[in-house]
Design a protein around this motif. Structure first.
Motif, mmCIF file in Angstrom:
data_model
loop_
_atom_site.group_PDB
_atom_site.id
_atom_site.type_symbol
_atom_site.label_atom_id
_atom_site.label_comp_id
_atom_site.label_asym_id
_atom_site.label_seq_id
_atom_site.Cartn_x
_atom_site.Cartn_y
_atom_site.Cartn_z
ATOM 1 N N THR A 35 46.092 41.558 25.512
ATOM 2 C CA THR A 35 47.061 42.581 25.902
ATOM 3 C C THR A 35 48.457 41.969 25.873
ATOM 4 N N HIS A 38 52.039 41.661 29.646
ATOM 5 C CA HIS A 38 52.058 40.436 30.440
ATOM 6 C C HIS A 38 53.478 39.890 30.372
ATOM 7 N N TYR A 57 41.898 49.566 24.362
ATOM 8 C CA TYR A 57 41.853 50.229 25.665
ATOM 9 C C TYR A 57 42.010 51.737 25.518
ATOM 10 N N PHE A 63 35.840 49.669 30.608
ATOM 11 C CA PHE A 63 36.245 48.295 30.347
ATOM 12 C C PHE A 63 35.136 47.474 29.706
ATOM 13 N N TYR A 67 35.887 45.220 26.424
ATOM 14 C CA TYR A 67 35.685 43.771 26.343
ATOM 15 C C TYR A 67 34.697 43.412 25.234
ATOM 16 N N GLU A 95 38.123 36.428 33.346
ATOM 17 C CA GLU A 95 38.404 36.861 31.976
ATOM 18 C C GLU A 95 37.074 37.099 31.253
ATOM 19 N N ASP A 140 36.219 41.275 40.911
ATOM 20 C CA ASP A 140 36.902 42.285 40.102
ATOM 21 C C ASP A 140 36.755 43.636 40.799
ATOM 22 N N THR A 158 40.764 41.432 42.301
ATOM 23 C CA THR A 158 41.700 41.570 41.180
ATOM 24 C C THR A 158 41.671 42.976 40.583
ATOM 25 N N GLN A 159 42.604 43.240 39.699
ATOM 26 C CA GLN A 159 42.690 44.474 38.911
ATOM 27 C C GLN A 159 42.797 45.734 39.779
ATOM 28 N N TYR A 161 44.835 48.236 39.960
ATOM 29 C CA TYR A 161 45.915 48.775 39.127
ATOM 30 C C TYR A 161 46.715 49.909 39.762
ATOM 31 N N TYR A 214 49.302 46.425 36.939
ATOM 32 C CA TYR A 214 48.353 45.479 36.341
ATOM 33 C C TYR A 214 48.524 44.041 36.856
ATOM 34 N N SER A 217 46.877 42.227 43.064
ATOM 35 C CA SER A 217 45.590 41.800 43.610
ATOM 36 C C SER A 217 45.654 41.919 45.132
#
Length: 482
Positions: A35, A38, A57, A63, A67, A95, A140, A158-159, A161, A214, A217
């Motif tokens: 992506t 960032h 995406y 997701f 991935y 990741e 996650d 994490t994530q 959003y 994005y 966290s």
């Protein structure tokens, strides 16, 4: 076949990309970014040419598919020569594509090299001034539903959003933490000039919509307040109760002394269901769970089994008995009862139907046991063709009972009464009525009507013992209309 070099772009600040990762990016002419959303990319784009994979995406529904398809794309591209695949943070930290690419690379004999940079986790701990040596768990947000939560450990999610994800996370965490639990919303950790952290109560986290993107966290410090909401909490309490410093009554219990308790608690669960009382149901299910944990603790102390063995056994059993769910086998759901019984016989190593009949517990109530016996026999075709034949059998058994009653031989009267009851259970099965429930309904009805009769006697200033059967019968008839 080319080599795949996977590099980390760091948490977001250009200064936190490792020298090795930066040199490789600057020297490669085939670079793919998972992506470009960032912060580091803004400065990198002046030095490198790259292809962004953000379009994956937009065309995938979830997701997992994103991935997987990105990973397959990278493997396919490696067939054209060496390439660099760049991901945010550290390639080994949260990741998913890296693991998938490495697995696919092994299958396709593709060489993979990983070049690390600082992870967002390092940046978070640095920004929060927390030592990770104290222990933590990384989860996650999209996998939170199936992830074990341990309030005794620091947790990073994490994530997160947007506020919708934050709301779902909040609901899940409230099952494990107090509503007032302190939570840090951390945004842009490791990015100079963009870092933000807000300490809020758990119940408030989805109210800070401006902080979610994005780069967001959550950090949840270990909880000091015990919630007692997992089976392991119950297990810990039981260990204390059975310890030398515990309760004398609990310490002296055995599998044998607890045998009836589990049956009694199961019946109380049934009662709670019949009462449609949720609070009572929660309490009674807790009592049943206590019995399971009690037995597992005794088993552990004796060295024969523990709670893990019990859990493992039931999990394996459920997976084995649901091959249509876990092995994608085709099963005729109209014959699922027979399939279930066949799988059960396979587990037990039984070769005959009779072995299954003998396995039915002797302690079951007789009506329930008769029902199970008939059901197992019916699964292999040993059954009446229609309900009219069952009606005839009931009449036949009733006549035989009357004949034996005339003879006065109690042995044969008991036998014929048993035959009649067995045929009644058969009738209930054909009518799709649970005989235990039907009889219990009648028991309850009798008690209600008898209460009406007794209260009627009291109003007449009489005792039941002093009333004639005719007087009581008149009250009984009135009770039918109450």
């Amino acid at each position: 076949m080319g080599k795949i070099s996977i590099v980390g772009l760091g948490p977001g600040d250009y200064s936190l990309i490792s020298q090795g990762a930066l040199e490789l990016l600057q020297s490669s002419n085939r670079i793919f970014l998972r992506t470009e959303k960032h912060p580091t990319v803004d400065q990198l784009k002046q030095q490198i040419d790259y292809t962004s994979l953000d379009y994956f995406y937009e065309k995938e529904e979830n997701f997992e598919n994103v991935y997987l398809h990105i990973s397959k794309f990278i493997i396919d591209e490696s067939k054209k020569g060496d390439l660099v695949y760049a991901v945010p943070g550290h390639p080994r930290v949260a990741e998913k594509t890296v693991g998938i690419i490495e697995n696919l690379a092994k299958q396709n004999n593709v060489e993979v090299e990983v070049i690390a940079s600082m992870s967002f986790v390092d940046a978070m701990f640095n920004y929060l001034a927390v030592d990770p040596a104290d222990g933590f768990r990384l989860i996650d947000a999209f996998e939170l539903e199936n992830s074990p939560i341990d309030p005794k450990t620091n947790t990073i999610i994490t994530q997160v959003y947007d506020e919708f994800i934050a709301s779902n996370v909040k609901i899940k965490l409230m099952d494990y933490y107090d509503d007032e639990q302190e939570v840090y919303i951390v945004n842009g950790a490791g990015i100079k000039g963009q870092e933000q952290k807000v300490s809020v109560k758990l119940y408030e986290i989805d109210r800070y919509r401006e902080l979610f993107n994005y780069l967001t966290s959550l950090y949840i410090p270990k909880s000091t307040k015990k919630m007692y909401n997992t089976v392991y909490d119950l297990q810990s309490i039981m260990k204390v109760l059975r310890s030398p410093e515990g309760c004398e009554w609990d310490k002296k219990q055995t599998h044998e002394t607890l045998k009836k308790s589990l049956i009694e608690e199961a019946y109380e669960v049934n009662q709670a269901i019949d009462n449609d009382d949720i609070d009572e149901l929660i309490e009674e299910l807790g009592d049943v769970l206590l019995q399971v944990v009690f037995h597992s603790q005794i088993g552990e102390e004796e060295g024969f089994f523990n709670l893990g063995d019990i859990t493992s056994a039931i999990c394996k059993k459920l997976i084995h008995r649901h091959p249509h769910v876990f092995k994608n086998e085709n099963i005729d759901m109209n014959e699922f009862d027979k399939t279930w019984e066949d799988l059960k016989r396979e587990e037990k190593g039984e070769t005959t139907v009779t072995e299954g009949l003998k396995r039915i517990p002797a302690y079951l109530p007789a009506l329930m046991k008769a029902q199970k016996i008939q059901k197992k026999a019916a699964l292999v075709g040993f059954d009446w063709d229609n309900i009219e034949d069952v009606h005839k059998k009931v009449k036949e058994e009733y006549k035989e009972l009357l004949d034996e009653c005339k003879s006065g031989n109690i042995k044969y009267i008991k036998e014929e009464l048993g035959d009649l009851l067995f045929s009644i259970v058969n009738l209930a099965r054909f009518l799709k009525v649970d005989p235990e429930e039907a009889l219990n309904m009648t028991n309850a009805k009798f008690i209600k009507r008898f209460d009406f009769v007794e209260q009627g006697a009291i109003k007449l200033n009489k005792r039941l013992e002093d009333m004639t059967l005719e007087e009581m019968d008149k009250l009984w008839e009135k009770a039918k209309f109450q």
